[in-house]
Every structure is written in structure tokens, then in C-alpha cells.
Design a protein around this motif. Sequence first.
Motif, PDB file in Angstrom:
ATOM      1  N   ASN A 275      29.770 160.266 -27.103  1.00 41.51           N
ATOM      2  CA  ASN A 275      29.325 159.489 -28.252  1.00 41.51           C
ATOM      3  C   ASN A 275      28.619 160.301 -29.312  1.00 41.51           C
ATOM      4  O   ASN A 275      28.142 159.749 -30.282  1.00 41.51           O
ATOM      5  CB  ASN A 275      28.438 158.337 -27.810  1.00 41.51           C
ATOM      6  CG  ASN A 275      27.243 158.807 -27.041  1.00 41.51           C
ATOM      7  OD1 ASN A 275      27.028 159.997 -26.890  1.00 41.51           O
ATOM      8  ND2 ASN A 275      26.478 157.870 -26.531  1.00 41.51           N
TER       9      ASN A 275
ATOM     10  N   VAL B  36      29.836 159.887 -21.837  1.00 41.02           N
ATOM     11  CA  VAL B  36      30.608 159.379 -22.951  1.00 41.02           C
ATOM     12  C   VAL B  36      30.408 160.291 -24.147  1.00 41.02           C
ATOM     13  O   VAL B  36      29.292 160.638 -24.492  1.00 41.02           O
ATOM     14  CB  VAL B  36      30.156 157.944 -23.305  1.00 41.02           C
ATOM     15  CG1 VAL B  36      30.984 157.398 -24.442  1.00 41.02           C
ATOM     16  CG2 VAL B  36      30.273 157.053 -22.075  1.00 41.02           C
TER      17      VAL B  36
ATOM     18  N   GLU C  36      26.107 152.279 -12.796  1.00 42.89           N
ATOM     19  CA  GLU C  36      27.464 152.263 -13.345  1.00 42.89           C
ATOM     20  C   GLU C  36      28.460 152.605 -12.234  1.00 42.89           C
ATOM     21  O   GLU C  36      28.647 153.780 -11.900  1.00 42.89           O
ATOM     22  CB  GLU C  36      27.588 153.263 -14.502  1.00 42.89           C
ATOM     23  CG  GLU C  36      28.936 153.162 -15.207  1.00 42.89           C
ATOM     24  CD  GLU C  36      29.109 154.229 -16.275  1.00 42.89           C
ATOM     25  OE1 GLU C  36      29.508 153.894 -17.393  1.00 42.89           O
ATOM     26  OE2 GLU C  36      28.846 155.411 -15.970  1.00 42.89           O
TER      27      GLU C  36
ATOM     28  N   ARG D 258      28.987 148.710 -16.228  1.00 43.75           N
ATOM     29  CA  ARG D 258      27.609 149.186 -16.315  1.00 43.75           C
ATOM     30  C   ARG D 258      26.659 148.008 -16.460  1.00 43.75           C
ATOM     31  O   ARG D 258      26.935 147.052 -17.186  1.00 43.75           O
ATOM     32  CB  ARG D 258      27.451 150.136 -17.502  1.00 43.75           C
ATOM     33  CG  ARG D 258      26.057 150.742 -17.622  1.00 43.75           C
ATOM     34  CD  ARG D 258      26.016 151.837 -18.677  1.00 43.75           C
ATOM     35  NE  ARG D 258      26.353 151.380 -20.010  1.00 43.75           N
ATOM     36  CZ  ARG D 258      27.508 151.561 -20.616  1.00 43.75           C
ATOM     37  NH1 ARG D 258      28.487 152.202 -19.987  1.00 43.75           N
ATOM     38  NH2 ARG D 258      27.731 151.134 -21.842  1.00 43.75           N
TER      39      ARG D 258
ATOM     40  N   ARG E 104      37.726 156.049 -20.202  1.00 37.24           N
ATOM     41  CA  ARG E 104      38.098 157.341 -20.783  1.00 37.24           C
ATOM     42  C   ARG E 104      39.285 157.910 -20.011  1.00 37.24           C
ATOM     43  O   ARG E 104      39.288 157.955 -18.783  1.00 37.24           O
ATOM     44  CB  ARG E 104      36.913 158.317 -20.780  1.00 37.24           C
ATOM     45  CG  ARG E 104      36.469 158.755 -19.416  1.00 37.24           C
ATOM     46  CD  ARG E 104      35.176 159.535 -19.390  1.00 37.24           C
ATOM     47  NE  ARG E 104      35.193 160.767 -20.156  1.00 37.24           N
ATOM     48  CZ  ARG E 104      34.369 161.798 -19.926  1.00 37.24           C
ATOM     49  NH1 ARG E 104      33.476 161.725 -18.918  1.00 37.24           N
ATOM     50  NH2 ARG E 104      34.411 162.873 -20.658  1.00 37.24           N
TER      51      ARG E 104
ATOM     52  N   LEU F 166      26.457 159.557 -17.503  1.00 36.67           N
ATOM     53  CA  LEU F 166      27.318 158.839 -18.423  1.00 36.67           C
ATOM     54  C   LEU F 166      27.759 159.782 -19.530  1.00 36.67           C
ATOM     55  O   LEU F 166      27.166 159.842 -20.591  1.00 36.67           O
ATOM     56  CB  LEU F 166      26.568 157.636 -19.002  1.00 36.67           C
ATOM     57  CG  LEU F 166      25.905 156.716 -17.981  1.00 36.67           C
ATOM     58  CD1 LEU F 166      25.308 155.513 -18.681  1.00 36.67           C
ATOM     59  CD2 LEU F 166      26.887 156.274 -16.922  1.00 36.67           C
TER      60      LEU F 166
ATOM     61  N   TYR G  32      37.089 154.082 -24.846  1.00 41.14           N
ATOM     62  CA  TYR G  32      36.126 153.245 -25.544  1.00 41.14           C
ATOM     63  C   TYR G  32      34.893 153.059 -24.679  1.00 41.14           C
ATOM     64  O   TYR G  32      34.906 153.270 -23.458  1.00 41.14           O
ATOM     65  CB  TYR G  32      36.732 151.873 -25.902  1.00 41.14           C
ATOM     66  CG  TYR G  32      37.070 151.017 -24.703  1.00 41.14           C
ATOM     67  CD1 TYR G  32      36.096 150.259 -24.042  1.00 41.14           C
ATOM     68  CD2 TYR G  32      38.374 150.962 -24.229  1.00 41.14           C
ATOM     69  CE1 TYR G  32      36.405 149.477 -22.948  1.00 41.14           C
ATOM     70  CE2 TYR G  32      38.698 150.182 -23.128  1.00 41.14           C
ATOM     71  CZ  TYR G  32      37.713 149.438 -22.486  1.00 41.14           C
ATOM     72  OH  TYR G  32      38.019 148.676 -21.398  1.00 41.14           O
ATOM     73  N   ASN G  33      33.823 152.621 -25.309  1.00 40.60           N
ATOM     74  CA  ASN G  33      32.572 152.264 -24.634  1.00 40.60           C
ATOM     75  C   ASN G  33      32.062 150.986 -25.286  1.00 40.60           C
ATOM     76  O   ASN G  33      31.737 150.975 -26.477  1.00 40.60           O
ATOM     77  CB  ASN G  33      31.544 153.386 -24.765  1.00 40.60           C
ATOM     78  CG  ASN G  33      30.323 153.153 -23.900  1.00 40.60           C
ATOM     79  OD1 ASN G  33      30.208 152.125 -23.251  1.00 40.60           O
ATOM     80  ND2 ASN G  33      29.407 154.106 -23.906  1.00 40.60           N
TER      81      ASN G  33
ATOM     82  N   ARG H 143      33.335 150.838 -19.785  1.00 43.43           N
ATOM     83  CA  ARG H 143      33.667 152.155 -20.330  1.00 43.43           C
ATOM     84  C   ARG H 143      35.006 152.647 -19.777  1.00 43.43           C
ATOM     85  O   ARG H 143      35.262 152.568 -18.578  1.00 43.43           O
ATOM     86  CB  ARG H 143      32.568 153.158 -19.973  1.00 43.43           C
ATOM     87  CG  ARG H 143      32.800 154.570 -20.467  1.00 43.43           C
ATOM     88  CD  ARG H 143      31.563 155.427 -20.237  1.00 43.43           C
ATOM     89  NE  ARG H 143      31.299 155.656 -18.824  1.00 43.43           N
ATOM     90  CZ  ARG H 143      31.762 156.705 -18.137  1.00 43.43           C
ATOM     91  NH1 ARG H 143      32.523 157.599 -18.723  1.00 43.43           N
ATOM     92  NH2 ARG H 143      31.449 156.853 -16.866  1.00 43.43           N
TER      93      ARG H 143
END
Length: 425
Positions: free
Chosen positions: A6, A4, A267, A242, A206, A2, A185-186, A204
Motif C-alpha cells: 500500500n 500489502v 488475519e 482480517r 494478492r 500484512l 486488492y485490500n 485481502r
Amino acid sequence: MLTVPNTRYFSTFSKLIVLGMLLCASQICGCTSYLQRDTLPILDCEDCAETVKVVTVPLPVIASSPNEGITTGALAAFLIHDKKDEINTLLAPQINQNTNFGITTSLYGAFYPAPNRNLEFNLSHSTKINYDYEARFKDMTLLKKKLDLNLFAFAFADGSARFYGFNAKSPQQEETNYTDQEIGYNLAAGFPIGEHFQVVIGDRLRDVEIRRGAVKKLPYTGDEFTVAQVPGLKGFTAHTLRLSLIYSTLDNRDTPTRGGYAKLSVEPSFKELGGVSEYRHYEAEFKGYIPLDNARYISIFRLMYNQTLGGNVPFLEQSILGGESSLRGYGRNRFIDNSFFLCNLEERIRLFRWEIFNVTADWEIAPFVDLGAVMESLDKANLDNFEFNPGIGFRAIVRPNIVGRVDMGIGRSGPAIFVGLGYPF
């Protein structure tokens, strides 16, 4: 994995706040003011008095990371306190300089209006390639505190990204550079099951563009590899759902000192949702915190396994190791393959509790060892492919929710230094 982004805001405010805290001993001038609450229109605080304590801390910026190089500059941190003398709002405008990205100006903000609700944002723009606009919202007060809502939205461009090839033996000599430009976004919503279990449903998105990078001394990834060799090299869209099951007995979400944590996740990506291809991520994570001497010493371990299954999986959606939260002896995204196994061992030792600029912080030293490898699958793991990264971390903790850190890990290519907010795991 994952992947992401973040932790992308670490490349702005996080890189400076920790080193700034460590440089407090240089007696930089700070001050404390007391202002009327109605003169602070940005303040949303249920527990703030009519007269609000504001601590202003000017700090230098001196940061270094394996991918981005050396960054220097300055910031001013404004810490607004509530009735309990805990930080309710943190604002930090800053300006810095980097050879690859030129001049960068940014504003970081964190708001804690209630014990179980917080908002963070980062606004950053450089004169060369890089920019970063992010917002993160967490709320555990909805549906009578039965819904744990997390939202992270982002748009950024990182001109320091690296690609070396796939598998654990990708050579340092094949290092290339590109710009990772993303928007997405997540979203995750957690629901409790009993006292210690939680089911999390997530979504999620992207959208990724790959462009020429900012590091001119390295070749452009698109000139050295083809799309047939590296799926997603011309950009891609990932849209996944997810489902996670979490077990936790941690005593604190942001700064735990005792307890255990386990998470199992799946996911899937579907073309019907707009993703570039169909694939699945499977991940298992286990963490434990064992305190001694009234939590002055905390022994921590983390075990993770991640498997990516499917065809034509974009390279940034595969299983990835390297960076501030996995193998700290290497830069971000150093190793890529279909799966990875990771073990982190860390001993957090509180050296002392010190008040500076009217802010009380716990100061920690944290020797650690990171051990991990990417592989096609776990049954094909080879001990010769595992990376052994010893290192040491320095932490400043303003409880209950702010952690500044400097971590230095040593890999086969030498040391790597990361500066950021929050514990690495």
C-alpha cells in the motif's frame, strides 16, 4: 506480516514531491491562476467557489533509495484549492530516468471532494519492467458516518526487489534480485463501538508472480534458491480475511499531533478462499503522540509485534522488516522470519511555517531511532539480532492531509534514504 504494497505509489510521485519541496529554495518558477470552475471538468468539490485557485509548481526530480538507486527527472504539480484555501485536488504528471528501469512516465492524482472522503490514483509505466497502476478510495461518510470504508486496488511490477535469505542473520553477501509482479486488492470496513473504539473487517487478495529482476549486477533469486528453500518463489496467491480492534484518540487521521492509538489484528488464510496454504497473522501495534509548546515539538513512539503461524507460508507473506515504514536503515523486505518486534522513536520539530508558491507549509526536522529484529518467536528473541537504526527526517506538511518527507536512516551497511508521501507511521 500484512505485506500489502500500500505504499508502492511512493516509487513514483512520492519520491519526487518531497525532494521537490526541499528544492523550492532554489527559486524555481511557480505561478497562481484563477479559473472558472466549469472549465475544470475533473473537479468534484462541495466547497469550491465559482472561481478556483490553481497553483502550478514545476519541480525537479532527484531521488535515491537502497533498492532502486538514483532517479532523476521533472514534474509539474497542479494544486487546486477550495473556499477555505485548502487543497482539494492535486495532479502531478512526471517523467524520470533510472539506470535500471529506463524512462518512466506517470500521473498521480489525489482528490478531496469532502472532509471525510478522498480518492488517490497512480498510473506509471517504465520502458524496462516496472509499471504501477493503483487506486485508493477512503470514505467515512456512509451510514451517517458510522461506516469507515477503505479500498485499495493495484497492479504493479517492481524489478528492484531483493531477497537475502531468512532470519535476522541473513548476510549482505547473499543479496539477490527479482521482479515482484502483483495484482490484487485490500478492502476494509470499520464500524465504531463507543467514542474511541472501532471494529474493522477486511478482505485481502494478492496474486504474485516472481520473475527475473532489473538489477543485472545481482544474481537472480530463482538461480540461487529453490522453492523448497523459499516457499512462494515460483509465485503464489494469497486470499485472507482480517479482523481488527482499534482504539484511537488521535486528533487527526493523516497529520496527528496528540493522542494514542492501539490495534490488535488477526488475519487467517484459507485454501478454500483460493490461498496457496493455510496460515495466520497476529499483530499488535501501539502508538503515542505527546505535544509540547503548542505542538511545535511532538514526541512519538510506536511498538509493533507480528507473528506468522502456519506451514509453507510464502516468503512475501511472512513477517518482514526493512524500508520506509519500519527499519529505515535498510531497503524494503531486508529481514524475513516468522515474527518481528519493532520500536520506533521520533521527535518531530516544527522549524517554521513558510508560504511558497501561495501554499502554506509547516517545515519539520525529525531525528529518529528505529530498533527491531525478526525472529522465530518472541520468546526466542536475541538482543544480538536487533538492528539499531538512528537517522533524521525532513518533512513539509500542507495541512490537513499532505505530508512530504525525506528520511535517512543508518544501518550496518551504511545510510539508506527514502522519499515519500505521508508520515512513516
